[in-house]
Design an enzyme around this catalytic site. Structure first.
Site, PDB file in Angstrom:
ATOM      1  N   LYS A 107       0.838  -1.199   0.000  1.00  0.00           N
ATOM      2  CA  LYS A 107       0.000   0.000   0.000  1.00  0.00           C
ATOM      3  C   LYS A 107       0.879   1.257   0.000  1.00  0.00           C
ATOM      4  O   LYS A 107       2.102   1.175   0.208  1.00  0.00           O
ATOM      5  CB  LYS A 107      -0.917  -0.038   1.229  1.00  0.00           C
ATOM      6  CG  LYS A 107      -1.848  -1.277   1.260  1.00  0.00           C
ATOM      7  CD  LYS A 107      -2.736  -1.253   2.495  1.00  0.00           C
ATOM      8  CE  LYS A 107      -3.538  -2.541   2.637  1.00  0.00           C
ATOM      9  NZ  LYS A 107      -4.452  -2.504   3.798  1.00  0.00           N
ATOM     10  N   TYR A 114     -12.002  -3.396  -2.854  1.00  0.00           N
ATOM     11  CA  TYR A 114     -12.515  -3.446  -1.480  1.00  0.00           C
ATOM     12  C   TYR A 114     -14.037  -3.550  -1.433  1.00  0.00           C
ATOM     13  O   TYR A 114     -14.642  -3.229  -0.407  1.00  0.00           O
ATOM     14  CB  TYR A 114     -12.024  -2.227  -0.695  1.00  0.00           C
ATOM     15  CG  TYR A 114     -10.581  -2.349  -0.238  1.00  0.00           C
ATOM     16  CD1 TYR A 114     -10.172  -3.418   0.562  1.00  0.00           C
ATOM     17  CD2 TYR A 114      -9.633  -1.392  -0.586  1.00  0.00           C
ATOM     18  CE1 TYR A 114      -8.856  -3.538   0.990  1.00  0.00           C
ATOM     19  CE2 TYR A 114      -8.306  -1.501  -0.154  1.00  0.00           C
ATOM     20  CZ  TYR A 114      -7.937  -2.585   0.637  1.00  0.00           C
ATOM     21  OH  TYR A 114      -6.634  -2.691   1.068  1.00  0.00           O
ATOM     22  N   THR A 137      -4.339  -8.166  10.940  1.00  0.00           N
ATOM     23  CA  THR A 137      -4.773  -6.905  10.329  1.00  0.00           C
ATOM     24  C   THR A 137      -4.277  -5.688  11.107  1.00  0.00           C
ATOM     25  O   THR A 137      -3.854  -4.701  10.507  1.00  0.00           O
ATOM     26  CB  THR A 137      -6.315  -6.877  10.233  1.00  0.00           C
ATOM     27  OG1 THR A 137      -6.736  -8.033   9.496  1.00  0.00           O
ATOM     28  CG2 THR A 137      -6.802  -5.632   9.518  1.00  0.00           C
ATOM     29  N   ARG A 151       3.558  -6.792   9.123  1.00  0.00           N
ATOM     30  CA  ARG A 151       2.824  -5.775   9.895  1.00  0.00           C
ATOM     31  C   ARG A 151       3.357  -5.665  11.324  1.00  0.00           C
ATOM     32  O   ARG A 151       3.452  -4.569  11.880  1.00  0.00           O
ATOM     33  CB  ARG A 151       1.319  -6.100   9.892  1.00  0.00           C
ATOM     34  CG  ARG A 151       0.650  -5.830   8.537  1.00  0.00           C
ATOM     35  CD  ARG A 151      -0.737  -6.432   8.487  1.00  0.00           C
ATOM     36  NE  ARG A 151      -1.483  -6.069   7.275  1.00  0.00           N
ATOM     37  CZ  ARG A 151      -2.595  -6.670   6.893  1.00  0.00           C
ATOM     38  NH1 ARG A 151      -3.123  -7.648   7.622  1.00  0.00           N
ATOM     39  NH2 ARG A 151      -3.212  -6.285   5.789  1.00  0.00           N
ATOM     40  N   ASN A 201      -1.492  -0.361   7.550  1.00  0.00           N
ATOM     41  CA  ASN A 201      -0.954  -1.702   7.792  1.00  0.00           C
ATOM     42  C   ASN A 201      -0.168  -2.265   6.613  1.00  0.00           C
ATOM     43  O   ASN A 201       0.064  -3.467   6.517  1.00  0.00           O
ATOM     44  CB  ASN A 201      -2.041  -2.662   8.293  1.00  0.00           C
ATOM     45  CG  ASN A 201      -3.115  -2.919   7.270  1.00  0.00           C
ATOM     46  OD1 ASN A 201      -3.044  -2.436   6.136  1.00  0.00           O
ATOM     47  ND2 ASN A 201      -4.120  -3.692   7.651  1.00  0.00           N
ATOM     48  N   HIS A 231      -1.470  -5.702   1.511  1.00  0.00           N
ATOM     49  CA  HIS A 231      -2.688  -6.507   1.333  1.00  0.00           C
ATOM     50  C   HIS A 231      -2.292  -7.884   0.825  1.00  0.00           C
ATOM     51  O   HIS A 231      -1.387  -8.009   0.007  1.00  0.00           O
ATOM     52  CB  HIS A 231      -3.616  -5.848   0.309  1.00  0.00           C
ATOM     53  CG  HIS A 231      -4.691  -6.781  -0.173  1.00  0.00           C
ATOM     54  ND1 HIS A 231      -5.881  -6.958   0.504  1.00  0.00           N
ATOM     55  CD2 HIS A 231      -4.736  -7.640  -1.225  1.00  0.00           C
ATOM     56  CE1 HIS A 231      -6.618  -7.871  -0.134  1.00  0.00           C
ATOM     57  NE2 HIS A 231      -5.947  -8.296  -1.184  1.00  0.00           N
ATOM     58  N   GLU A 243      -8.942 -11.178  -7.439  1.00  0.00           N
ATOM     59  CA  GLU A 243      -8.055 -10.021  -7.334  1.00  0.00           C
ATOM     60  C   GLU A 243      -6.965 -10.046  -8.411  1.00  0.00           C
ATOM     61  O   GLU A 243      -6.627  -9.005  -8.972  1.00  0.00           O
ATOM     62  CB  GLU A 243      -7.448  -9.957  -5.923  1.00  0.00           C
ATOM     63  CG  GLU A 243      -8.515  -9.587  -4.893  1.00  0.00           C
ATOM     64  CD  GLU A 243      -8.079  -9.789  -3.443  1.00  0.00           C
ATOM     65  OE1 GLU A 243      -6.912 -10.180  -3.208  1.00  0.00           O
ATOM     66  OE2 GLU A 243      -8.905  -9.552  -2.540  1.00  0.00           O
TER      67      GLU A 243
HETATM   68  P1  IDP Z   1      -6.865  -7.711   5.911  1.00  0.00           P
HETATM   69  O1  IDP Z   1      -6.153  -6.654   5.095  1.00  0.00           O
HETATM   70  O2  IDP Z   1      -5.999  -8.203   7.052  1.00  0.00           O
HETATM   71  O3  IDP Z   1      -7.431  -8.833   5.073  1.00  0.00           O
HETATM   72  P2  IDP Z   1      -9.619  -6.760   6.187  1.00  0.00           P
HETATM   73  O4  IDP Z   1     -10.486  -7.061   7.349  1.00  0.00           O
HETATM   74  O5  IDP Z   1      -9.900  -7.452   4.900  1.00  0.00           O
HETATM   75  O6  IDP Z   1      -8.088  -6.992   6.638  1.00  0.00           O
HETATM   76  O7  IDP Z   1      -9.684  -5.189   5.946  1.00  0.00           O
HETATM   77  C1  IDP Z   1      -9.157  -4.622   4.773  1.00  0.00           C
HETATM   78  C2  IDP Z   1      -8.362  -3.406   5.130  1.00  0.00           C
HETATM   79  O8  IDP Z   1      -9.228  -2.407   5.664  1.00  0.00           O
HETATM   80  C3  IDP Z   1      -7.303  -3.607   6.219  1.00  0.00           C
HETATM   81  O9  IDP Z   1      -6.084  -4.115   5.719  1.00  0.00           O
HETATM   82  C4  IDP Z   1      -7.149  -2.206   6.764  1.00  0.00           C
HETATM   83  O10 IDP Z   1      -6.303  -1.433   5.898  1.00  0.00           O
HETATM   84  C5  IDP Z   1      -8.561  -1.660   6.657  1.00  0.00           C
HETATM   85  N1  IDP Z   1      -9.291  -1.821   7.908  1.00  0.00           N
HETATM   86  C6  IDP Z   1      -9.855  -2.932   8.412  1.00  0.00           C
HETATM   87  N2  IDP Z   1     -10.450  -2.700   9.588  1.00  0.00           N
HETATM   88  C7  IDP Z   1     -10.269  -1.380   9.839  1.00  0.00           C
HETATM   89  C8  IDP Z   1     -10.650  -0.518  10.909  1.00  0.00           C
HETATM   90  O11 IDP Z   1     -11.285  -0.920  11.874  1.00  0.00           O
HETATM   91  N3  IDP Z   1     -10.260   0.787  10.794  1.00  0.00           N
HETATM   92  C9  IDP Z   1      -9.549   1.262   9.745  1.00  0.00           C
HETATM   93  N4  IDP Z   1      -9.174   0.488   8.718  1.00  0.00           N
HETATM   94  C10 IDP Z   1      -9.533  -0.817   8.763  1.00  0.00           C
HETATM   95 MG    MG Z   2      -8.967  -8.787   3.629  1.00  0.00          MG
END
Ligand code: IDP
Ligand code: MG
Length: 149
Positions: free
Chosen positions: A9, A49, A91, A102, A112, A115, A126
């Site tokens: 990212k 997303y 995450t 991370r 973070n 992806h 994807e």
């Molecule tokens: P992942 O990237 O570990 O698969 P996901 O739950 O798929 O996590 O969420 C996608 C992305 O959305 C995360 O990598 C993060 O950048 C963002 N995200 C997820 N939860 C939150 C939150 O509670 N606050 C802000 N950003 C979030």
């Molecule tokens: Mg995800």
């Protein structure tokens, strides 16, 4: 062989850890079959997303992923989808294990760094969304016999 979609990212690019991240995947024994740096369009970000479109953080997430260049990659190997998720870590970087990307480089969930696809269906979706077929190269590393019996 299994393939997964990985994206560094804008924070990972700005933090100058693109090389470090690629090194970790290479060192593990996975094969790079697609790689490009791009400015992500709003349309691509929203499609990528799509599963999160009802979540409160969706707008900020799309805003962030389109705010600077992203390094998009496809990696190949046995079990690469689940293993990449382990290399990436939880995450929230604050609770991600040390030793994960991370866990080693981040402190907040909205920054973070990286992806990774979470399942075979999302990986296929994807990869197709981010890469044209001709942008992917199928090749067999000469070290393959030293990685797989
Ligand atoms: P992942 O990237 O570990 O698969 P996901 O739950 O798929 O996590 O969420 C996608 C992305 O959305 C995360 O990598 C993060 O950048 C963002 N995200 C997820 N939860 C939150 C939150 O509670 N606050 C802000 N950003 C979030
Ligand atoms: Mg995800």
């Amino acid at each position: 062989m299994e393939r997964t979609f990985i994206a560094i990212k804008p924070d990972g690019v700005q933090r100058a850890i693109v090389g470090e991240i690629i090194r970790r995947f290479e060192s593990k024994g996975f094969t790079l079959v697609g790689l490009k740096l791009l400015q992500v369009s709003r349309d691509l970000a929203e499609q990528h997303y799509d599963v999160h479109k009802e979540r409160p953080f969706f707008a900020g997430l799309v805003e962030f992923i389109t705010s600077g260049p992203v390094v998009a990659m496809v990696w190949e190997g046995d079990g690469v989808i689940a293993s990449a998720r382990k290399l990436i870590g939880a995450t929230n970087p604050l609770t991600a294990e040390p030793g994960t990307i991370r866990g080693d480089f981040g402190v907040s969930i909205g920054r973070n760094l990286i992806h990774g696809s979470d399942a075979p269906e999302t990986a296929a979706r994807e990869i197709e969304l981010w890469f044209k077929p001709e942008e992917l190269a199928a090749w067999q590393p000469t070290i393959t016999p030293w990685l797989y019996e």
